[in-house]
Scaffold this motif. Structure first.
Motif, PDB file in Angstrom:
ATOM      1  N   LEU A 186      23.895  -0.267   4.399  1.00 38.26           N
ATOM      2  CA  LEU A 186      23.916   1.029   4.185  1.00 38.26           C
ATOM      3  C   LEU A 186      23.252   1.788   2.818  1.00 38.26           C
ATOM      4  N   GLY A 187      24.091   0.656   1.653  1.00 37.47           N
ATOM      5  CA  GLY A 187      23.676   1.281   0.219  1.00 37.47           C
ATOM      6  C   GLY A 187      22.242   1.379  -0.233  1.00 37.47           C
ATOM      7  N   PRO A 188      21.807  -0.124   0.315  1.00 35.04           N
ATOM      8  CA  PRO A 188      19.972   0.440  -0.164  1.00 35.04           C
ATOM      9  C   PRO A 188      19.290   1.676   0.889  1.00 35.04           C
ATOM     10  N   LEU A 189      20.188   2.120   1.588  1.00 36.00           N
ATOM     11  CA  LEU A 189      19.051   3.036   2.316  1.00 36.00           C
ATOM     12  C   LEU A 189      20.036   4.615   1.679  1.00 36.00           C
ATOM     13  N   ILE A 190      21.064   4.541   2.123  1.00 39.51           N
ATOM     14  CA  ILE A 190      21.722   5.535   0.969  1.00 39.51           C
ATOM     15  C   ILE A 190      21.182   6.276  -0.205  1.00 39.51           C
ATOM     16  N   GLY A 191      21.034   4.913  -1.355  1.00 39.90           N
ATOM     17  CA  GLY A 191      20.432   4.782  -2.261  1.00 39.90           C
ATOM     18  C   GLY A 191      19.307   5.677  -2.413  1.00 39.90           C
ATOM     19  N   SER A 192      17.853   4.570  -1.441  1.00 41.33           N
ATOM     20  CA  SER A 192      16.156   5.046  -1.756  1.00 41.33           C
ATOM     21  C   SER A 192      16.828   6.343  -0.957  1.00 41.33           C
ATOM     22  N   VAL A 220      18.420   9.363  -1.556  1.00 42.71           N
ATOM     23  CA  VAL A 220      18.948   9.872  -2.572  1.00 42.71           C
ATOM     24  C   VAL A 220      17.852  10.404  -3.425  1.00 42.71           C
ATOM     25  N   TYR A 221      18.041   9.172  -4.389  1.00 39.58           N
ATOM     26  CA  TYR A 221      16.946   8.920  -4.649  1.00 39.58           C
ATOM     27  C   TYR A 221      16.073   8.952  -4.980  1.00 39.58           C
ATOM     28  N   GLN A 222      14.948   9.521  -3.814  1.00 41.20           N
ATOM     29  CA  GLN A 222      13.792   9.526  -3.433  1.00 41.20           C
ATOM     30  C   GLN A 222      13.970  10.852  -3.259  1.00 41.20           C
ATOM     31  N   PHE A 223      14.580  11.590  -2.351  1.00 39.53           N
ATOM     32  CA  PHE A 223      14.749  13.397  -2.189  1.00 39.53           C
ATOM     33  C   PHE A 223      15.611  14.305  -3.163  1.00 39.53           C
ATOM     34  N   GLY A 237       0.560  -1.762   0.014  1.00 40.81           N
ATOM     35  CA  GLY A 237      -0.038  -0.080  -0.015  1.00 40.81           C
ATOM     36  C   GLY A 237       0.900   1.247  -0.008  1.00 40.81           C
ATOM     37  N   PHE A 238       2.158   1.399  -0.486  1.00 41.98           N
ATOM     38  CA  PHE A 238       2.801   2.497  -0.662  1.00 41.98           C
ATOM     39  C   PHE A 238       3.186   3.436  -1.907  1.00 41.98           C
ATOM     40  N   ALA A 239       3.460   4.055  -2.371  1.00 40.62           N
ATOM     41  CA  ALA A 239       3.502   4.701  -3.493  1.00 40.62           C
ATOM     42  C   ALA A 239       4.496   4.355  -4.218  1.00 40.62           C
ATOM     43  N   ALA A 240       5.130   4.158  -5.183  1.00 39.38           N
ATOM     44  CA  ALA A 240       5.532   4.399  -5.607  1.00 39.38           C
ATOM     45  C   ALA A 240       7.066   4.496  -5.766  1.00 39.38           C
ATOM     46  N   ASN A 241       7.002   6.021  -5.743  1.00 42.43           N
ATOM     47  CA  ASN A 241       7.747   6.789  -4.695  1.00 42.43           C
ATOM     48  C   ASN A 241       8.212   6.619  -3.094  1.00 42.43           C
ATOM     49  N   GLU A 242       7.663   6.189  -2.769  1.00 36.62           N
ATOM     50  CA  GLU A 242       8.343   5.325  -1.307  1.00 36.62           C
ATOM     51  C   GLU A 242       8.567   4.579  -1.019  1.00 36.62           C
ATOM     52  N   THR A 243      10.160   4.325  -1.307  1.00 37.73           N
ATOM     53  CA  THR A 243      11.221   3.036  -1.864  1.00 37.73           C
ATOM     54  C   THR A 243      11.636   2.924  -0.188  1.00 37.73           C
ATOM     55  N   THR A 244      11.544   4.054   0.986  1.00 43.90           N
ATOM     56  CA  THR A 244      12.561   3.803   1.959  1.00 43.90           C
ATOM     57  C   THR A 244      12.485   3.017   2.758  1.00 43.90           C
ATOM     58  N   PRO A 245      10.395   2.918   2.705  1.00 38.84           N
ATOM     59  CA  PRO A 245      10.925   2.076   4.023  1.00 38.84           C
ATOM     60  C   PRO A 245      10.791   0.499   3.978  1.00 38.84           C
ATOM     61  N   THR A 274      30.934  -2.174  -0.531  1.00 36.04           N
ATOM     62  CA  THR A 274      30.018  -2.986  -0.504  1.00 36.04           C
ATOM     63  C   THR A 274      28.968  -2.007  -0.902  1.00 36.04           C
ATOM     64  N   ILE A 275      29.594  -0.724  -0.169  1.00 38.06           N
ATOM     65  CA  ILE A 275      28.507   0.289  -0.168  1.00 38.06           C
ATOM     66  C   ILE A 275      27.731   0.769  -1.642  1.00 38.06           C
ATOM     67  N   PRO A 276      28.482   0.746  -3.029  1.00 48.41           N
ATOM     68  CA  PRO A 276      28.424   1.080  -3.717  1.00 48.41           C
ATOM     69  C   PRO A 276      27.512  -0.546  -4.467  1.00 48.41           C
ATOM     70  N   GLY A 277      28.270  -0.885  -4.346  1.00 49.34           N
ATOM     71  CA  GLY A 277      27.639  -2.488  -5.079  1.00 49.34           C
ATOM     72  C   GLY A 277      26.511  -3.051  -4.536  1.00 49.34           C
ATOM     73  N   SER A 278      25.806  -2.247  -2.937  1.00 51.20           N
ATOM     74  CA  SER A 278      24.548  -2.125  -3.019  1.00 51.20           C
ATOM     75  C   SER A 278      23.604  -2.130  -3.309  1.00 51.20           C
ATOM     76  N   MET A 279      24.215  -0.329  -3.309  1.00 54.88           N
ATOM     77  CA  MET A 279      23.671   0.778  -3.888  1.00 54.88           C
ATOM     78  C   MET A 279      22.813   0.719  -5.072  1.00 54.88           C
ATOM     79  N   VAL A 280      23.836  -0.496  -5.776  1.00 54.52           N
ATOM     80  CA  VAL A 280      23.258  -0.219  -6.945  1.00 54.52           C
ATOM     81  C   VAL A 280      22.400  -1.178  -7.727  1.00 54.52           C
ATOM     82  N   ALA A 281      22.529  -2.435  -6.743  1.00 61.90           N
ATOM     83  CA  ALA A 281      21.767  -3.614  -6.609  1.00 61.90           C
ATOM     84  C   ALA A 281      20.169  -3.440  -6.200  1.00 61.90           C
ATOM     85  N   PHE A 282      20.010  -2.593  -5.533  1.00 67.14           N
ATOM     86  CA  PHE A 282      18.675  -2.268  -4.908  1.00 67.14           C
ATOM     87  C   PHE A 282      18.438  -1.040  -6.618  1.00 67.14           C
ATOM     88  N   VAL A 283      18.867   0.121  -7.037  1.00 67.41           N
ATOM     89  CA  VAL A 283      18.312   0.890  -7.047  1.00 67.41           C
ATOM     90  C   VAL A 283      18.174   0.617  -8.737  1.00 67.41           C
TER      91      VAL A 283
END
Length: 460
Positions: free
Chosen positions: A398-404, A406-409, A49-57, A246-255
């Protein structure tokens, strides 16, 4: 002193090769699990039930899963250095596999979000216990001058796992099926592990091999006082700080899937195929640089650290080619087939960039794991693998969290550029490892030589 070419004593009942296959499949499933989220972000958001841009949860769930996995690694890594690594692996594999199977029953809505939150949070502890114990046992199957080649197989396993996770998630319209599949495989591997036999700690070391094969037992276990020894090991400090890679690799994989869809309208099934080409590059790179690391290690004990430095730094420059003006006007119309997609020059160039970047970067893995074992005594290896892996998992969290965020905001492009910044910063941490690793390896060899005189085989 006798040179150790191959460890052949005390082989598991099912055979050393079969044991390694079980370990490989387990690692594949572990890494597949970590990559089930990315292709289905939009579908999971919709189910909850989240919006498409609400990736943070979802970024929070991914981050907490990595953190609890890391905590499990540290706790059970220390226990593995004091007890039986085999049974730690078996018990925790059962716990993790059952919770992963139960993830299949995640309901929709906000209740489903909290159900998944709990399953991932608790399941992370079980998953975390498996990695240090398995990698420590692998170190006792391979002699020091062949470790990078051995670990290249497990680096390939992590790559296959990453790709397999993406394929499982993309291959089914229902995202929960991926977790069910991984959980069932893990459960079967846990059952098969009951029939293997744990190798002796330290048996692969040249200084200890003869006396341990003759029947002596390695009596040394991790103690609280050893924390100071680990801390005074200069290579250890910088290998742990190396978690930034591992931060850049996990960030790329997530977004990545969302980025290519949002900016270029390239759909997940096509992205998966393009990534498959890059993954092949990663497999070749892991095998080649693992072999090179072993060959150069025979002549220069800091060779693996030098290769790891190169494999972290060089891909930054190829990755930055993704932001050339060439890609500014790329937008793929709906309904384009994959054959039509790869006719775009921009897509061809993108695929080449990904292939080269992963070919070089994946050479880091086998040389990193080998370096962790090279600079630590047998009774410290599970602990250090767990601490270093915990640090890596912090990066993966941290990668997915930072990526999401930066992507959202800010923007998706800003998130992808942030990847390059972290990637470059990480390579600098290998410089002090290169300076110190020779001395740390020589210090361990002296300690093991003294211990070989203290260990006595049993009287016949």
């Amino acid at each position: 002193m006798q040179k150790v070419e191959k460890v052949t004593d005390k082989l598991p009942e099912l055979g050393a090769r079969f044991t390694l296959i079980i370990f490989l499949i387990t690692i594949i499933m572990n890494w597949a699990d970590k990559n089930l989220f990315s292709p289905k972000l939009n579908a999971i958001l919709e189910d909850f039930g989240f919006a498409a841009n609400e990736t943070t949860p979802l970024g929070i769930i991914a981050a907490l899963f990595m953190i609890t996995t890391g905590i499990g690694m540290v706790i059970f890594g220390v226990i593995a250095d004091r007890g039986q690594r085999k049974w730690i692996t078996i018990i925790c594999s059962f716990v993790y596999s059952i919770l992963t199977i139960l993830t299949y029953f995640t309901p929709n809505g906000i209740a489903g979000y909290w159900y998944l939150f709990f399953m991932r949070l608790v399941g992370g502890f079980g998953l975390g216990a498996v990695v240090p114990a398995i990698f420590s046992m692998i170190g006792d199957y391979a002699s020091p001058d062949k470790r990078a080649s051995t670990f290249s197989k497990f680096t390939v396993a992590t790559i296959i796992g990453q790709m397999g996770g993406l394929a499982l998630s993309s291959g089914f319209s229902e995202w929960r099926v991926g977790y069910l599949t991984v959980g069932l495989f893990e459960f079967v591997m846990a059952v098969l592990m009951i029939f293997i036999k744990e190798p002796k700690k330290g048996v692969s070391e040249e200084e200890l091999h003869s006396v341990l094969v003759a029947g002596a037992e390695y009596q040394f276990k991790f103690k609280k006082e050893d924390i100071k020894i680990l801390w005074n090991n200069k290579s250890n400090k910088w290998i742990i700080l190396n978690f930034i890679d591992t931060i850049p690799g996990s960030m790329v994989a997530f977004v990545l899937f969302k980025y290519l869809d949002d900016y270029y309208n390239i759909k997940e099934s096509d992205v998966l195929i393009l990534m498959g080409v890059g993954i092949l590059g990663g497999i070749f790179g892991a095998i080649l640089f693992g072999y090179i690391g072993d060959q150069l290690f025979k002549k220069n004990k800091n060779a693996r650290a030098i290769i790891a430095f190169f494999c972290n730094l060089a891909p930054v420059f190829s990755y930055m080619l993704l932001f050339l003006p060439l890609f500014n006007d790329l937008y793929v119309p709906d309904g384009v087939t994959f054959g039509e997609l790869i006719s775009y020059p921009e897509v061809q160039f993108l695929t080449i960039i990904v292939f080269i970047s992963l070919f070089i970067n994946q050479g880091n893995g086998p040389n990193w794991y080998s370096s962790v074992l090279d600079v630590n005594l047998p009774e410290h290896r599970s602990t250090m693998i767990s601490v270093a892996s915990f640090a890596d998992l912090l990066g993966n969290a941290l990668g997915p969290l930072i990526g999401s965020l930066v992507y959202q905001f800010i923007s998706g492009r800003a998130a992808m550029i942030t990847v390059a910044i972290f990637w470059f910063a990480n390579s600098l941490f290998w410089i002090p490892v290169i300076r110190n690793i020779k001395a740390d390896i020589e210090n361990n060899k002296k300690i093991l030589e003294l211990r070989s005189n203290q260990l006595k085989p049993p009287d016949n």
